[in-house]
Design an enzyme around this catalytic site. Structure first.
Site, PDB file in Angstrom:
ATOM      1  N   GLY A  62       0.933  -1.034  -0.110  1.00 55.68           N
ATOM      2  CA  GLY A  62      -0.108   0.017  -0.062  1.00 55.68           C
ATOM      3  C   GLY A  62       0.781   1.215  -0.201  1.00 55.68           C
ATOM      4  CG  PHE A  63      -1.216   4.945   1.654  1.00 52.91           C
ATOM      5  CD1 PHE A  63      -1.439   5.413   0.267  1.00 52.91           C
ATOM      6  CD2 PHE A  63      -2.247   4.675   2.623  1.00 52.91           C
ATOM      7  CE1 PHE A  63      -2.894   5.672  -0.029  1.00 52.91           C
ATOM      8  CE2 PHE A  63      -3.501   5.052   2.196  1.00 52.91           C
ATOM      9  CZ  PHE A  63      -3.576   5.661   0.981  1.00 52.91           C
ATOM     10  NE  ARG A  84       2.129  -7.571  10.677  1.00 52.81           N
ATOM     11  CZ  ARG A  84       0.639  -7.883  10.478  1.00 52.81           C
ATOM     12  NH1 ARG A  84       0.275  -8.274  11.667  1.00 52.81           N
ATOM     13  NH2 ARG A  84       0.253  -7.438   9.636  1.00 52.81           N
ATOM     14  NE  ARG A  85       2.472  -8.795   4.820  1.00 50.18           N
ATOM     15  CZ  ARG A  85       1.593  -8.382   3.779  1.00 50.18           C
ATOM     16  NH1 ARG A  85       0.921  -9.192   3.046  1.00 50.18           N
ATOM     17  NH2 ARG A  85       1.465  -7.154   3.731  1.00 50.18           N
ATOM     18  CB  VAL A 105       4.408  -1.623  14.828  1.00 46.61           C
ATOM     19  CG1 VAL A 105       5.233  -1.120  13.554  1.00 46.61           C
ATOM     20  CG2 VAL A 105       3.181  -1.789  14.378  1.00 46.61           C
ATOM     21  CE1 TYR A 150      -8.066   2.315  10.040  1.00 50.27           C
ATOM     22  CE2 TYR A 150      -9.793   3.501   9.173  1.00 50.27           C
ATOM     23  CZ  TYR A 150      -8.148   2.772   9.225  1.00 50.27           C
ATOM     24  OH  TYR A 150      -7.486   3.459   8.332  1.00 50.27           O
ATOM     25  CE  LYS A 167      -5.324   4.647  10.726  1.00 50.02           C
ATOM     26  NZ  LYS A 167      -3.959   4.828  10.419  1.00 50.02           N
ATOM     27  N   PRO A 181      -5.758  10.177   4.246  1.00 54.51           N
ATOM     28  CG  PRO A 181      -4.395   8.476   3.230  1.00 54.51           C
ATOM     29  CD  PRO A 181      -4.851   9.285   4.750  1.00 54.51           C
ATOM     30  N   GLY A 182      -8.361   9.467   1.703  1.00 54.80           N
ATOM     31  CA  GLY A 182      -9.883   8.740   1.711  1.00 54.80           C
ATOM     32  C   GLY A 182      -9.580   7.348   1.143  1.00 54.80           C
TER      33      GLY A 182
END
Ligand code: NDP
Ligand code: 8X3
Length: 207
Positions: A13-14, A34-35, A58, A150, A154, A180-181
């Protein structure tokens, strides 16, 4: 001049896209997530550019501190932190939501972001420069059904960013909260725990 950037959530992602842009810009990018396999894939994709993979969760305070405190000298002086690691889990209304999902979002989006920030702040303060970008969300300011915890995590990121900016007045360290949206990353696959049809439908009708 090339900078040293640490990106959390660089496996997707971002975070992944930011890491690519910075690396291609000639910066040294510490890519975390993590991966390990995904970090390796990104490092291979960015062959010829300067990346340093660091796999940790994290949520694991000790791991965060020890990985950051034991960075090789060439990557120690972090100029920019991008706190992108984060997730939403579930879209159930509060009475039906799973407490374990709530806990994981709080542990990742709030506590994880705090651990990484706290580990890196002394480096920036000592060098009297730095930039911290936090990934908040419009969900931190606007409610929607099922966004319960969630969105609340944020909102924390937004207020923490304001307060951090205030605390860091005079240090030459800047803080931004990016909101972001909806964006099509792995985000909805994670939220719906691999139910790809449900995840896909989130973006139906979006342009
Ligand atoms: P992705 O699911 O594509 O990426 C999330 C990243 O977070 C992955 O790299 C994942 O890495 C990492 N991550 C998750 N949990 C942990 C953990 N415990 N320890 C370390 N890394 C972790 O999502 P996005 O790129 O879309 O999301 C990035 C940020 O942007 C998040 O904070 C999200 O809340 C926010 N955001 C997303 C929006 C969207 O619509 N996509 C809109 C607004 C904000 P790994 O699994 O390898 O650990
Ligand atoms: C992600 C955006 O609207 O799916 O933070 O919550 S939304």
């Amino acid at each position: 001049m090339s900078k040293i950037i640490l990106v959390t959530g660089a496996t997707s992602g971002f975070g992944r896209e930011c890491a690519k842009i910075f690396a291609k810009n000639g910066d040294k990018v510490i890519i975390t997530g993590r991966r390990e396999k995904k970090l390796k894939e990104l490092q291979n994709e960015l062959e010829g550019y300067d990346t340093f993979p660091l796999a940790f969760d994290v949520r694991d305070k000790k791991a965060v501190m020890s990985h950051i405190n034991n960075l090789p000298t060439a990557y120690k002086d972090i100029d920019i932190l991008i706190n992108s690691a984060g997730l939403a889990l579930g879209l159930e209304l509060a009475p039906d939501a799973f407490i374990e999902d709530w806990e994981q979002m709080i542990d990742t989006n709030i506590k994880g972001l705090l651990y990484v920030t706290k580990a890196i702040l002394p480096i920036m303060v000592k060098r009297k420069c730095g930039y911290i970008f936090n990934l908040g969300s419009i969900a931190g300011s606007w409610p929607y059904q099922g966004g319960n915890v969630y969105g609340a995590t944020k909102a924390f990121v937004e207020q923490f960013s304001y307060n951090l900016r205030t605390d860091l007045k005079g240090t030459n360290i800047r803080v931004s909260n990016i909101e972001p949206g909806a964006a099509k990353t792995e985000f909805s696959n994670v939220r719906f725990k691999g139910e790809t049809d449900k995840a896909q439908k989130v973006y139906d009708g979006y342009e």
